[in-house]
Scaffold this motif. Sequence first.
Motif, short mmCIF file in Angstrom:
data_model
loop_
_atom_site.label_atom_id
_atom_site.label_comp_id
_atom_site.label_asym_id
_atom_site.label_seq_id
_atom_site.Cartn_x
_atom_site.Cartn_y
_atom_site.Cartn_z
N THR A 241 0.89 -0.84 -0.35
CA THR A 241 -0.07 -0.31 -0.05
C THR A 241 0.74 1.25 0.28
O THR A 241 0.91 2.09 -0.63
CB THR A 241 -0.58 0.31 1.57
N LEU A 242 2.10 0.99 0.73
CA LEU A 242 2.87 2.00 0.99
C LEU A 242 3.25 2.48 -0.04
O LEU A 242 3.15 3.58 -1.06
CB LEU A 242 3.99 2.57 2.33
N SER A 243 3.62 1.21 -1.45
CA SER A 243 4.98 1.42 -2.20
C SER A 243 4.00 2.41 -3.49
O SER A 243 4.37 2.69 -4.55
CB SER A 243 5.07 0.18 -2.42
N ARG A 244 2.55 1.33 -3.11
CA ARG A 244 1.77 2.16 -4.19
C ARG A 244 1.25 3.80 -3.57
O ARG A 244 0.77 4.34 -5.30
CB ARG A 244 0.18 1.19 -4.01
N ALA A 245 0.96 4.17 -2.67
CA ALA A 245 1.12 5.68 -2.56
C ALA A 245 2.19 6.11 -3.22
O ALA A 245 2.01 7.42 -3.73
CB ALA A 245 0.94 4.94 -0.89
N THR A 246 3.62 5.42 -2.18
CA THR A 246 4.69 6.04 -2.90
C THR A 246 4.52 6.97 -4.22
O THR A 246 4.45 7.67 -5.17
CB THR A 246 6.18 5.61 -2.32
N ALA A 247 4.13 5.98 -5.08
CA ALA A 247 4.49 5.66 -6.55
C ALA A 247 3.12 6.98 -7.05
O ALA A 247 3.36 7.09 -7.99
CB ALA A 247 4.24 4.10 -7.27
N GLU A 248 2.20 6.89 -6.44
CA GLU A 248 1.04 7.01 -7.02
C GLU A 248 1.52 8.59 -6.69
O GLU A 248 1.43 9.55 -7.58
CB GLU A 248 -0.05 7.45 -6.31
N SER A 249 1.42 9.40 -5.53
CA SER A 249 2.56 10.19 -5.39
C SER A 249 3.26 11.42 -5.84
O SER A 249 3.46 12.01 -6.83
CB SER A 249 3.21 10.53 -3.37
N ILE A 250 5.14 9.93 -6.54
CA ILE A 250 5.80 10.04 -7.51
C ILE A 250 5.35 10.78 -9.21
O ILE A 250 5.58 11.65 -9.33
CB ILE A 250 6.63 9.26 -7.56
N GLU A 251 3.81 10.13 -8.83
CA GLU A 251 3.31 10.10 -10.60
C GLU A 251 3.13 11.36 -11.04
O GLU A 251 2.68 12.68 -11.18
CB GLU A 251 2.31 9.24 -11.23
N ARG A 252 2.05 12.12 -9.36
CA ARG A 252 0.83 13.29 -8.92
C ARG A 252 2.58 13.95 -9.42
O ARG A 252 2.36 14.82 -9.20
CB ARG A 252 0.67 12.90 -7.98
N LEU A 253 3.54 13.76 -8.45
CA LEU A 253 4.32 15.49 -8.43
C LEU A 253 5.02 15.39 -9.68
O LEU A 253 5.17 16.68 -10.57
CB LEU A 253 5.36 14.45 -7.18
N VAL A 256 2.57 17.51 -11.85
CA VAL A 256 2.43 19.18 -11.61
C VAL A 256 3.94 19.55 -11.73
O VAL A 256 4.33 20.85 -12.44
CB VAL A 256 2.17 18.72 -10.08
N ILE A 257 5.40 18.85 -11.78
CA ILE A 257 6.49 19.58 -12.03
C ILE A 257 6.15 19.81 -13.95
O ILE A 257 6.70 20.41 -14.27
CB ILE A 257 7.41 19.17 -11.86
N ALA A 258 5.59 18.78 -14.43
CA ALA A 258 6.22 18.95 -16.17
C ALA A 258 4.40 19.73 -16.18
O ALA A 258 4.39 20.37 -17.72
CB ALA A 258 5.46 17.36 -16.57
N ALA A 259 3.58 19.99 -15.13
CA ALA A 259 2.70 21.29 -15.62
C ALA A 259 2.95 22.69 -16.21
O ALA A 259 4.28 22.58 -15.42
CB ALA A 259 1.27 20.93 -14.92
#
Length: 310
Positions: A241-253, A256-259
């Motif tokens: 769950t943590l890895s999924r959340a971390t991966a999801e947060s990294i993907e969102r980050l 956001v950075i690419a925007a």
Amino acid sequence: MQIPLNTDVAVMVIWGLIFAIFVIKLFQSIRLVPTKSAYIVERLGKYHSTLDAGFHTLIPFVDKVAYIHDLKEETIDVPPQECFSSDEVNVEVDGVIYISVTDPVKASYGITDYRYAAIQLAQTTTRSVIGTLDLDRTFEERDVISAKVVEVLDQAGAMWGIRVHRYEIKNITPPETVKNAMEMQVNAERERRALLAKSEGDKQSKINRSEGIKAETVNRSEGEMQRRINEAEGKAEEILTLSRATAESIERLATVIAAPGGHNALRMQLGEQYFKQLDGLSQKSSRVVLPGNMVDFDYWMNSIGLKEKA
């Protein structure tokens, strides 16, 4: 010539006696035979007939009832007698015979006293049978002794006009010394069985206790194993769950950075966190060794690849 008065009286007395005897014999010639009874009639001393239940008349002075037999089953006690077993132990045995008359003629003329004869034959047969058995078996083989006596009495009873239904041994009494020894043996056997039962009980108790401990140990081990499996599965699920959340947060980050403007927004967010940390260093209780260019914010941003974009 006149007959004396005394002579007349004597003649009258004689005729009176004759008449009385005749009347008595006349009444005796009338016989009422009860049920289950048989009367043996002799005529002039010779067997003539057997009277069954009912009304019968006889010829006075010629016929007479010589024997009366009861046809019902009767019991005859066999007196105690001493017998020797095969192991030379003297025991006292008594019993009872159950017999009935089946042929009144043979019971009258076949033997003098069938009851006495049956008792004597039962005693001799009992002695001979017990002589083939040891002492212990005499108490166990009562049925064998009884059956043998009945068999022998039946063979003789066919000629005596009787039937032996059964023979029962009432008592087998050994000598006092033998009786005491047997009681001691019985007590010893009873104590042996008690000890054996107690040992079997202790053995079964220990087996049950060990099986209970074994089952408890198995249950505990299975419970511990299941607990560890559950903990491992929980930790694995947590890590996943943590890895999924971390991966999801990294993907969102990254998104956001690419925007447009995301780079500057991230730089601003990190700058805010940076200055908050520097503000905490101003406390007197904080002692921190920092590099000389720690306050150069642009340097740190450039080092992690977050250069300010125009």
